[in-house]
Design an enzyme around this catalytic site. Sequence first.
Site, PDB file in Angstrom:
ATOM      1  N   CYS A   1      -9.305  -1.744  -2.962  1.00 39.57           N
ATOM      2  CA  CYS A   1      -8.245  -1.729  -2.736  1.00 39.57           C
ATOM      3  C   CYS A   1      -7.947  -0.275  -3.546  1.00 39.57           C
ATOM      4  O   CYS A   1      -8.333  -0.396  -4.566  1.00 39.57           O
ATOM      5  CB  CYS A   1      -7.334  -3.376  -3.825  1.00 39.57           C
ATOM      6  SG  CYS A   1      -6.127  -2.773  -4.066  1.00 39.57           S
TER       7      CYS A   1
ATOM      8  N   ASP B   1       6.043   5.360  -8.671  1.00 41.19           N
ATOM      9  CA  ASP B   1       5.219   6.293  -7.671  1.00 41.19           C
ATOM     10  C   ASP B   1       5.413   6.927  -7.105  1.00 41.19           C
ATOM     11  O   ASP B   1       6.077   7.710  -7.950  1.00 41.19           O
ATOM     12  CB  ASP B   1       6.174   4.554  -6.735  1.00 41.19           C
ATOM     13  CG  ASP B   1       6.885   4.910  -5.418  1.00 41.19           C
ATOM     14  OD1 ASP B   1       6.130   3.314  -4.852  1.00 41.19           O
ATOM     15  OD2 ASP B   1       5.916   5.502  -4.534  1.00 41.19           O
TER      16      ASP B   1
ATOM     17  N   HIS C   1      -6.148  -9.156  -8.256  1.00 41.05           N
ATOM     18  CA  HIS C   1      -5.931  -8.388  -6.760  1.00 41.05           C
ATOM     19  C   HIS C   1      -5.615 -10.073  -6.374  1.00 41.05           C
ATOM     20  O   HIS C   1      -5.847 -11.180  -6.251  1.00 41.05           O
ATOM     21  CB  HIS C   1      -7.187  -8.289  -6.300  1.00 41.05           C
ATOM     22  CG  HIS C   1      -7.252  -8.153  -4.923  1.00 41.05           C
ATOM     23  ND1 HIS C   1      -6.859  -6.623  -4.700  1.00 41.05           N
ATOM     24  CD2 HIS C   1      -7.147  -8.813  -3.924  1.00 41.05           C
ATOM     25  CE1 HIS C   1      -5.716  -6.797  -2.722  1.00 41.05           C
ATOM     26  NE2 HIS C   1      -6.100  -8.230  -2.879  1.00 41.05           N
TER      27      HIS C   1
ATOM     28  N   ASN D   1       7.757  -6.446  -1.367  1.00 36.84           N
ATOM     29  CA  ASN D   1       8.469  -6.210  -0.260  1.00 36.84           C
ATOM     30  C   ASN D   1       7.100  -7.306   0.183  1.00 36.84           C
ATOM     31  O   ASN D   1       5.848  -7.025  -0.927  1.00 36.84           O
ATOM     32  CB  ASN D   1       7.657  -5.044   0.191  1.00 36.84           C
ATOM     33  CG  ASN D   1       9.160  -4.326   0.205  1.00 36.84           C
ATOM     34  OD1 ASN D   1      10.428  -4.680  -0.344  1.00 36.84           O
ATOM     35  ND2 ASN D   1       8.433  -3.243  -0.548  1.00 36.84           N
TER      36      ASN D   1
ATOM     37  N   GLY E   1       7.773  -4.612   4.186  1.00 35.15           N
ATOM     38  CA  GLY E   1       7.364  -3.351   4.428  1.00 35.15           C
ATOM     39  C   GLY E   1       6.605  -3.178   3.199  1.00 35.15           C
ATOM     40  O   GLY E   1       6.128  -2.251   2.370  1.00 35.15           O
TER      41      GLY E   1
ATOM     42  N   HIS F   1      -1.897  -5.306  -2.431  1.00 37.50           N
ATOM     43  CA  HIS F   1      -1.794  -5.578  -3.523  1.00 37.50           C
ATOM     44  C   HIS F   1      -0.444  -6.228  -4.206  1.00 37.50           C
ATOM     45  O   HIS F   1       0.094  -5.379  -4.128  1.00 37.50           O
ATOM     46  CB  HIS F   1      -3.301  -4.747  -4.572  1.00 37.50           C
ATOM     47  CG  HIS F   1      -3.357  -5.079  -5.784  1.00 37.50           C
ATOM     48  ND1 HIS F   1      -4.218  -4.758  -6.342  1.00 37.50           N
ATOM     49  CD2 HIS F   1      -2.391  -5.521  -6.805  1.00 37.50           C
ATOM     50  CE1 HIS F   1      -4.567  -5.220  -7.749  1.00 37.50           C
ATOM     51  NE2 HIS F   1      -2.827  -5.577  -7.999  1.00 37.50           N
TER      52      HIS F   1
ATOM     53  N   HIS G   1       2.947  -6.038  -6.208  1.00 30.88           N
ATOM     54  CA  HIS G   1       3.481  -5.284  -6.750  1.00 30.88           C
ATOM     55  C   HIS G   1       5.058  -5.254  -6.740  1.00 30.88           C
ATOM     56  O   HIS G   1       5.543  -5.741  -5.931  1.00 30.88           O
ATOM     57  CB  HIS G   1       2.987  -3.370  -6.562  1.00 30.88           C
ATOM     58  CG  HIS G   1       2.665  -3.343  -4.960  1.00 30.88           C
ATOM     59  ND1 HIS G   1       1.666  -3.796  -4.203  1.00 30.88           N
ATOM     60  CD2 HIS G   1       3.975  -3.088  -4.904  1.00 30.88           C
ATOM     61  CE1 HIS G   1       1.926  -3.725  -2.904  1.00 30.88           C
ATOM     62  NE2 HIS G   1       3.863  -2.587  -3.581  1.00 30.88           N
TER      63      HIS G   1
ATOM     64  N   HIS H   1       8.190  -2.845  -7.161  1.00 30.72           N
ATOM     65  CA  HIS H   1       9.254  -2.126  -7.199  1.00 30.72           C
ATOM     66  C   HIS H   1      10.401  -2.335  -7.923  1.00 30.72           C
ATOM     67  O   HIS H   1      11.280  -2.995  -8.104  1.00 30.72           O
ATOM     68  CB  HIS H   1       9.889  -1.500  -5.964  1.00 30.72           C
ATOM     69  CG  HIS H   1       8.438  -0.912  -4.389  1.00 30.72           C
ATOM     70  ND1 HIS H   1       8.328   0.368  -4.492  1.00 30.72           N
ATOM     71  CD2 HIS H   1       7.742  -2.230  -4.342  1.00 30.72           C
ATOM     72  CE1 HIS H   1       7.743   0.408  -3.590  1.00 30.72           C
ATOM     73  NE2 HIS H   1       7.262  -1.592  -3.105  1.00 30.72           N
TER      74      HIS H   1
HETATM   75  P1  AMP Z   1       5.202  -1.687  -0.350  1.00 24.03           P
HETATM   76  O1  AMP Z   1       5.195  -0.688   0.935  1.00 24.03           O
HETATM   77  O2  AMP Z   1       5.560  -1.938  -0.914  1.00 24.03           O
HETATM   78  O3  AMP Z   1       3.007  -1.658  -0.530  1.00 24.03           O
HETATM   79  O4  AMP Z   1       4.881  -0.001  -1.367  1.00 24.03           O
HETATM   80  C1  AMP Z   1       3.933   0.854  -1.699  1.00 24.03           C
HETATM   81  C2  AMP Z   1       4.197   1.700  -2.500  1.00 24.03           C
HETATM   82  O5  AMP Z   1       2.956   1.973  -3.567  1.00 24.03           O
HETATM   83  C3  AMP Z   1       4.591   3.100  -1.773  1.00 24.03           C
HETATM   84  O6  AMP Z   1       5.846   2.900  -2.336  1.00 24.03           O
HETATM   85  C4  AMP Z   1       3.838   3.637  -2.285  1.00 24.03           C
HETATM   86  O7  AMP Z   1       4.346   5.191  -2.018  1.00 24.03           O
HETATM   87  C5  AMP Z   1       3.335   3.144  -3.546  1.00 24.03           C
HETATM   88  N1  AMP Z   1       1.645   4.576  -3.179  1.00 24.03           N
HETATM   89  C6  AMP Z   1       1.204   4.167  -2.674  1.00 24.03           C
HETATM   90  N2  AMP Z   1       0.331   5.155  -3.041  1.00 24.03           N
HETATM   91  C7  AMP Z   1      -0.128   5.234  -4.089  1.00 24.03           C
HETATM   92  C8  AMP Z   1      -0.822   5.857  -4.996  1.00 24.03           C
HETATM   93  N3  AMP Z   1      -1.743   6.866  -5.433  1.00 24.03           N
HETATM   94  N4  AMP Z   1       0.254   6.321  -6.488  1.00 24.03           N
HETATM   95  C9  AMP Z   1       1.437   5.300  -6.900  1.00 24.03           C
HETATM   96  N5  AMP Z   1       2.447   4.977  -5.612  1.00 24.03           N
HETATM   97  C10 AMP Z   1       1.658   4.849  -4.788  1.00 24.03           C
HETATM   98 ZN    ZN Z   2      -6.287  -4.875  -4.924  1.00 24.11          ZN
END
Ligand code: AMP
Ligand code: ZN
Length: 113
Positions: free
Chosen positions: A4, A30, A46, A86, A92, A97, A99, A101
Site C-alpha cells: 500500500c 499532496d 491501514h 473521497n 474519486g 488507504h 485519508h 484532503h
Molecule cells: P484520492 O484520489 O482521494 O484517493 O487521493 C489520493 C491522493 O494521493 C491524490 O490527490 C494524489 O495526488 C495523492 N498522491 C498519490 N501519490 C502520492 C505520493 N507519492 N505522495 C503524495 N501524494 C500522493
Molecule cells: Zn495502507
Amino acid sequence: MEDCLFCKIARKEIPAEIVYEDDNIIAIKDIDPQAPIHVLIIPKEHYESILTVSAGNNIISEIHIIANRLAVKFGIVDSGFRLVNNCGENGGQTVDHLHYHLLGGRSLSWPPG
Ligand code: AMP
Ligand code: ZN
C-alpha cells in the site's frame, strides 16, 4: 499492508514532504496539489476507507483535530478551507488507504466536479 502506497509513506519507505506526524497520523503535501495548500492527513494504520473504521475508534476525530491545527499552521483559517474524504470509485478514491484532503488558499467551488 505490504504494497500500500500510504503504508509505505507512513513507514518512510517512500519519500514524502511530511508536514505533521504523531504516533497515529502522518500528514504530507499532496504530490499533485489541487490548491495552494493541499495536504493529505493519513492514519498510520491501514484502513481501506472510512467504511472500515469501527464505531468507537477515535481516528476520525484525531484526523479532524489535526486538520484544524494544520489549517492554523498554513494560515487558511480566516480565508476558509475544505476537508474532503473521497470514498470508493464514484467518490474519486484512488488510493485505498483512508485519508483526508485539506485544501485551501483559493476559493473552492461547489458542487465539486
Ligand atoms: P484520492 O484520489 O482521494 O484517493 O487521493 C489520493 C491522493 O494521493 C491524490 O490527490 C494524489 O495526488 C495523492 N498522491 C498519490 N501519490 C502520492 C505520493 N507519492 N505522495 C503524495 N501524494 C500522493
Ligand atoms: Zn495502507
